[in-house]
Design an enzyme around this catalytic site. Structure first.
Site, PDB file in Angstrom:
ATOM      1  N   GLU A 185       0.863  -1.189   0.000  1.00 19.57           N
ATOM      2  CA  GLU A 185       0.000   0.000   0.000  1.00 19.57           C
ATOM      3  C   GLU A 185       0.902   1.243   0.000  1.00 19.57           C
ATOM      4  O   GLU A 185       1.864   1.313   0.765  1.00 19.57           O
ATOM      5  CB  GLU A 185      -0.840  -0.091   1.277  1.00 19.57           C
ATOM      6  CG  GLU A 185      -1.382   1.166   1.817  1.00 19.57           C
ATOM      7  CD  GLU A 185      -2.002   0.938   3.227  1.00 19.57           C
ATOM      8  OE1 GLU A 185      -2.365  -0.202   3.576  1.00 19.57           O
ATOM      9  OE2 GLU A 185      -2.114   1.921   3.955  1.00 19.57           O
ATOM     10  N   HIS A 209      -2.852  -5.880  10.730  1.00 20.65           N
ATOM     11  CA  HIS A 209      -3.637  -6.955  10.116  1.00 20.65           C
ATOM     12  C   HIS A 209      -3.447  -8.301  10.823  1.00 20.65           C
ATOM     13  O   HIS A 209      -2.994  -9.269  10.210  1.00 20.65           O
ATOM     14  CB  HIS A 209      -3.225  -7.128   8.653  1.00 20.65           C
ATOM     15  CG  HIS A 209      -3.379  -5.911   7.804  1.00 20.65           C
ATOM     16  ND1 HIS A 209      -2.737  -5.746   6.585  1.00 20.65           N
ATOM     17  CD2 HIS A 209      -4.105  -4.777   7.972  1.00 20.65           C
ATOM     18  CE1 HIS A 209      -3.051  -4.584   6.060  1.00 20.65           C
ATOM     19  NE2 HIS A 209      -3.879  -3.960   6.877  1.00 20.65           N
ATOM     20  N   ASN A 246      -4.934  -6.089   2.063  1.00 18.36           N
ATOM     21  CA  ASN A 246      -5.551  -5.608   3.302  1.00 18.36           C
ATOM     22  C   ASN A 246      -6.784  -6.485   3.555  1.00 18.36           C
ATOM     23  O   ASN A 246      -7.550  -6.766   2.642  1.00 18.36           O
ATOM     24  CB  ASN A 246      -5.949  -4.145   3.136  1.00 18.36           C
ATOM     25  CG  ASN A 246      -4.829  -3.343   2.502  1.00 18.36           C
ATOM     26  OD1 ASN A 246      -4.420  -3.636   1.383  1.00 18.36           O
ATOM     27  ND2 ASN A 246      -4.330  -2.365   3.190  1.00 18.36           N
TER      28      ASN A 246
HETATM   29  P1  FAE Z   1     -12.277  -6.274  14.611  1.00 17.98           P
HETATM   30  O1  FAE Z   1     -12.721  -5.395  13.515  1.00 17.98           O
HETATM   31  O2  FAE Z   1     -10.998  -5.978  15.299  1.00 17.98           O
HETATM   32  O3  FAE Z   1     -13.467  -6.304  15.684  1.00 17.98           O
HETATM   33  C1  FAE Z   1     -13.364  -6.939  16.928  1.00 17.98           C
HETATM   34  C2  FAE Z   1     -14.240  -6.192  17.922  1.00 17.98           C
HETATM   35  O4  FAE Z   1     -14.440  -6.992  19.068  1.00 17.98           O
HETATM   36  C3  FAE Z   1     -13.626  -4.884  18.405  1.00 17.98           C
HETATM   37  O5  FAE Z   1     -14.590  -3.856  18.320  1.00 17.98           O
HETATM   38  C4  FAE Z   1     -13.214  -5.180  19.843  1.00 17.98           C
HETATM   39  O6  FAE Z   1     -13.266  -4.039  20.684  1.00 17.98           O
HETATM   40  C5  FAE Z   1     -14.239  -6.230  20.248  1.00 17.98           C
HETATM   41  N1  FAE Z   1     -13.759  -7.173  21.263  1.00 17.98           N
HETATM   42  C6  FAE Z   1     -12.600  -7.825  21.272  1.00 17.98           C
HETATM   43  N2  FAE Z   1     -12.528  -8.682  22.316  1.00 17.98           N
HETATM   44  C7  FAE Z   1     -13.728  -8.527  23.003  1.00 17.98           C
HETATM   45  C8  FAE Z   1     -14.248  -9.125  24.174  1.00 17.98           C
HETATM   46  N3  FAE Z   1     -13.569 -10.054  24.854  1.00 17.98           N
HETATM   47  N4  FAE Z   1     -15.461  -8.719  24.595  1.00 17.98           N
HETATM   48  C9  FAE Z   1     -16.158  -7.775  23.913  1.00 17.98           C
HETATM   49  N5  FAE Z   1     -15.697  -7.187  22.784  1.00 17.98           N
HETATM   50  C10 FAE Z   1     -14.492  -7.564  22.333  1.00 17.98           C
HETATM   51  O7  FAE Z   1     -12.179  -7.795  14.153  1.00 17.98           O
HETATM   52  N6  FAE Z   1      -7.941  -3.567   6.664  1.00 17.98           N
HETATM   53  C11 FAE Z   1      -8.281  -3.373   5.366  1.00 17.98           C
HETATM   54  O8  FAE Z   1      -8.789  -4.291   4.723  1.00 17.98           O
HETATM   55  N7  FAE Z   1      -8.092  -2.144   4.773  1.00 17.98           N
HETATM   56  C12 FAE Z   1      -7.510  -1.098   5.423  1.00 17.98           C
HETATM   57  O9  FAE Z   1      -7.369  -0.006   4.854  1.00 17.98           O
HETATM   58  C13 FAE Z   1      -7.099  -1.307   6.779  1.00 17.98           C
HETATM   59  N8  FAE Z   1      -6.479  -0.320   7.476  1.00 17.98           N
HETATM   60  C14 FAE Z   1      -6.213  -0.495   8.807  1.00 17.98           C
HETATM   61  C15 FAE Z   1      -5.679   0.553   9.548  1.00 17.98           C
HETATM   62  C16 FAE Z   1      -5.498   0.422  10.924  1.00 17.98           C
HETATM   63  C17 FAE Z   1      -4.912   1.551  11.711  1.00 17.98           C
HETATM   64  C18 FAE Z   1      -5.860  -0.796  11.578  1.00 17.98           C
HETATM   65  C19 FAE Z   1      -5.683  -0.966  13.053  1.00 17.98           C
HETATM   66  C20 FAE Z   1      -6.377  -1.852  10.841  1.00 17.98           C
HETATM   67  C21 FAE Z   1      -6.551  -1.717   9.462  1.00 17.98           C
HETATM   68  N9  FAE Z   1      -7.099  -2.747   8.710  1.00 17.98           N
HETATM   69  C22 FAE Z   1      -7.387  -2.563   7.377  1.00 17.98           C
HETATM   70  C23 FAE Z   1      -7.406  -4.061   9.318  1.00 17.98           C
HETATM   71  C24 FAE Z   1      -8.897  -4.281   9.587  1.00 17.98           C
HETATM   72  O10 FAE Z   1      -9.470  -3.169  10.229  1.00 17.98           O
HETATM   73  C25 FAE Z   1      -9.042  -5.561  10.432  1.00 17.98           C
HETATM   74  O11 FAE Z   1      -8.500  -6.624   9.666  1.00 17.98           O
HETATM   75  C26 FAE Z   1     -10.481  -5.879  10.773  1.00 17.98           C
HETATM   76  O12 FAE Z   1     -11.069  -4.825  11.514  1.00 17.98           O
HETATM   77  C27 FAE Z   1     -10.582  -7.166  11.568  1.00 17.98           C
HETATM   78  O13 FAE Z   1     -11.941  -7.527  11.638  1.00 17.98           O
HETATM   79  P2  FAE Z   1     -12.469  -8.529  12.765  1.00 17.98           P
HETATM   80  O14 FAE Z   1     -13.920  -8.724  12.562  1.00 17.98           O
HETATM   81  O15 FAE Z   1     -11.586  -9.737  12.775  1.00 17.98           O
END
Ligand code: FAE
Length: 539
Positions: free
Chosen positions: A394, A479, A517
């Site tokens: 990226e 990621h 991503n």
């Molecule tokens: P996620 O979205 O992390 O959701 C998990 C949720 O569960 C969160 O809201 C937590 O607070 C909650 N949680 C966790 N444990 C508990 C618990 N024990 N009890 C209650 N709640 C809980 O998981 N990906 C892309 O494809 N494109 C991008 O441009 C991109 N940019 C990014 C930039 C940054 C700065 C970051 C940090 C990540 C980026 N990502 C990007 C990665 C992407 O956001 C990530 O892969 C997904 O959000 C993961 O999705 P999940 O559903 O696995």
């Protein structure tokens, strides 16, 4: 003496709603009523986490007519702060920015030797960094999970990767059904090519593109969940600025179609979704009467977790992200609430081969004082002409508000090495077996591509960005992937092996690297699992 009547399911859920509303404005743990459901008061569907996996299940289950309770440890980011804004700029962080930190921990630690991180008040901010011995994992906290903090890049994985690394996913169904379903429901759009080709906010990206192409690498424009019309309007001063005003990793106040505007909006509109915020699920236990009990802690204003009761559920969908879901399962095992966990739980973890690196351009190639925070280009050395490298990089912004001449990249590499999670009983916490040696193949692959670009452009690396004197930052990831691999710890439908009624629906299912991503792949896999889960629930 007459006993007070047992709380009905309705009053319990009503209590949950009240607690949720309370926690939005005042995350005071002491004020939060305990969450408890009685033996005869079992919720049908409990989702832990409101990121991509949780949001997909929330929508699909409620659309099929089911009542759903969702637990989220972060806040519901809908209430503006004192400045009238919900989220802060990257350059003006406060207690909304990071999850219980006294100081920001930005991916770029220094610039020209000057530290970038700032002292902030502690609070339940939107961006967390989970620090393991040799790896730091960034994650979004709040209703919408990672969608609140990410760069909105919505990139489809290479078919070869799905075929090679995800044997339990039918590639034809993935590309013809689940991926389009995810793209459509998320609202993925293309950027306006003419705008990207001309706007001063994308000079950094054009400079990065030109040097990559000069070295023979194809560059692709990536689809996005940042509204291209809004982006153009804000760049022209016709709409409130967000991407053009240094907003992204601490949230975007405008323009981004995060999950609260897609899957979660649909689920909420059904009237069947209840979200309880600032509560963390800690352990899972089998109920003797059938179903599952989840233990809950509430998140105090200083970040202290306090016991807040239990929820009993017929079905539990784990969507806490790669770290959150694996942690919940391994803690449950360590605390003796869950026996017979598959050996595969904790295995197969990877940072999507993430490496961050910066190049110093010539003074004749400025990257621009104005930079949008939303990336639009990726160097495709994975499927394109240079595919032997298996790198997708990226072209990332560095929106410092000054000219830096830096081209910054977040490389995604095909690293075959995997880490594993464990549990440290003495400190009662999750561990990650990952070292710089694990990251070495990622550094080597990134170096091959970036060396070629430096040679073609006659440029060099920046070694002042990561606080280590190193050109390649190999110690953090945006990621995190794996820990509860699809088809290994679960069956092909995301059902945790040996634990009927427990589903895993998030990035912990994916094989440590997805070539791009990851959220689009996570969403599409969650769609696939949701189809089976809805069928199971109706059987
Ligand atoms: P996620 O979205 O992390 O959701 C998990 C949720 O569960 C969160 O809201 C937590 O607070 C909650 N949680 C966790 N444990 C508990 C618990 N024990 N009890 C209650 N709640 C809980 O998981 N990906 C892309 O494809 N494109 C991008 O441009 C991109 N940019 C990014 C930039 C940054 C700065 C970051 C940090 C990540 C980026 N990502 C990007 C990665 C992407 O956001 C990530 O892969 C997904 O959000 C993961 O999705 P999940 O559903 O696995």
């Amino acid at each position: 003496m007459t006993q007070p009547p047992a709380p009905s399911r309705r009053t319990v859920l009503g209590g949950i709603l009240t607690a949720s509303a309370l926690s939005l404005t005042a995350p005071a743990a002491s004020a939060a009523p305990r969450l408890r459901t009685d033996d005869d008061d079992v919720v049908d569907h409990l989702i832990v986490g409101s990121g991509y996996g949780g949001a997909v299940l929330g929508h699909r289950l409620t659309a099929a007519g089911h009542q759903v309770l969702m637990l989220e440890m972060g806040q519901d980011w809908s209430t503006p702060g004192k400045d009238g804004k919900v989220f802060t700029k990257m350059t003006e962080p406060d207690e909304r920015s990071m999850w219980f930190r006294d100081r920001t921990v930005m991916p770029l630690a220094t610039f020209l030797g000057v530290p970038i991180d700032k002292v902030i008040p502690r609070g339940p901010g939107v961006l967390d960094r989970i620090d393991f011995a040799s790896m730091s994992v960034y994650a979004g906290r709040g209703v919408g999970g990672g969608s609140l903090v990410n760069g909105a890049m919505a990139v489809a994985p290479p078919r070869s990767l799905v075929e090679e690394r995800m044997p339990d996913v039918n590639p034809d169904a993935f590309y013809s059904t689940y991926l389009p379903r995810a793209q459509q429901t998320l609202g993925v759009r293309s950027h306006d090519a003419a705008f990207v080709a001309e706007s001063p906010y994308y000079q950094f990206s054009r400079v990065g593109r030109a040097s990559a192409e000069k070295a023979g690498f194809p560059v692709v424009e990536v689809p996005s969940l940042y509204d291209p019309d809004h982006l153009q309007a804000e760049a022209e001063g016709r709409a409130p600025a967000s991407a053009t005003a240094q907003e992204v990793i601490f949230g975007n106040n405008h323009g981004k179609r995060d999950l609260t505007k897609s899957y979660l909006r649909l689920a909420r509109a059904s009237g069947r979704l209840t979200i309880r915020t600032l509560v963390r699920a800690t352990t899972l236990a089998r109920r003797p009467q059938g179903g599952w009990t989840v233990t809950i802690e509430s998140v105090g204003p200083d970040g202290t977790m306090r016991p807040a009761g239990t929820v009993a559920a017929k079905r539990v969908y784990l969507a806490g992200g790669s770290v959150g879901t694996t942690e919940l399962l391994l803690r449950s095992q360590a605390h003796g609430t869950l026996a017979d966990l598959p050996d595969a739980v904790g295995q197969g973890w990877g940072p999507n081969g993430n490496i961050m690196v910066g190049r110093a351009n010539h003074v004749t190639s400025p990257t621009g004082m104005k930079q949008s925070t939303i990336p639009v280009h990726g160097i495709d050395a994975w499927t394109g002409a240079a595919r032997a490298d298996r790198v997708f990089a990226e072209i990332a912004p560095l929106p410092a508000g000054i000219e830096t001449w830096v081209s910054l990249y977040l490389a995604i590499t095909d690293n075959p090495r995997r880490g594993s999670f464990g549990w440290d009983p003495a400190r009662d916490r999750l561990t990650l077996d990952w070292s710089p040696e694990h990251a070495a193949p990622s550094v080597a692959a990134t170096e091959r591509v970036l060396d070629a670009i430096n040679r073609a452009a006659g440029t060099s690396y920046r070694v002042d960005l990561f606080g280590t004197g190193k050109a390649f930052s190999d110690g953090f990831t945006y990621h995190p992937l794996g820990g509860v691999l699809l088809g290994q710890a679960t069956d092909a439908g995301g059902r945790l092996r040996g634990h009927e009624g427990v589903y895993v629906v998030d990035g912990s299912l994916l094989p440590g690297v997805v070539g791009v991503n990851p959220y689009l792949t996570i969403t599409a896999v969650a769609e696939m699992i949701a189809e089976g889960a809805v069928r199971d629930a109706s059987a």
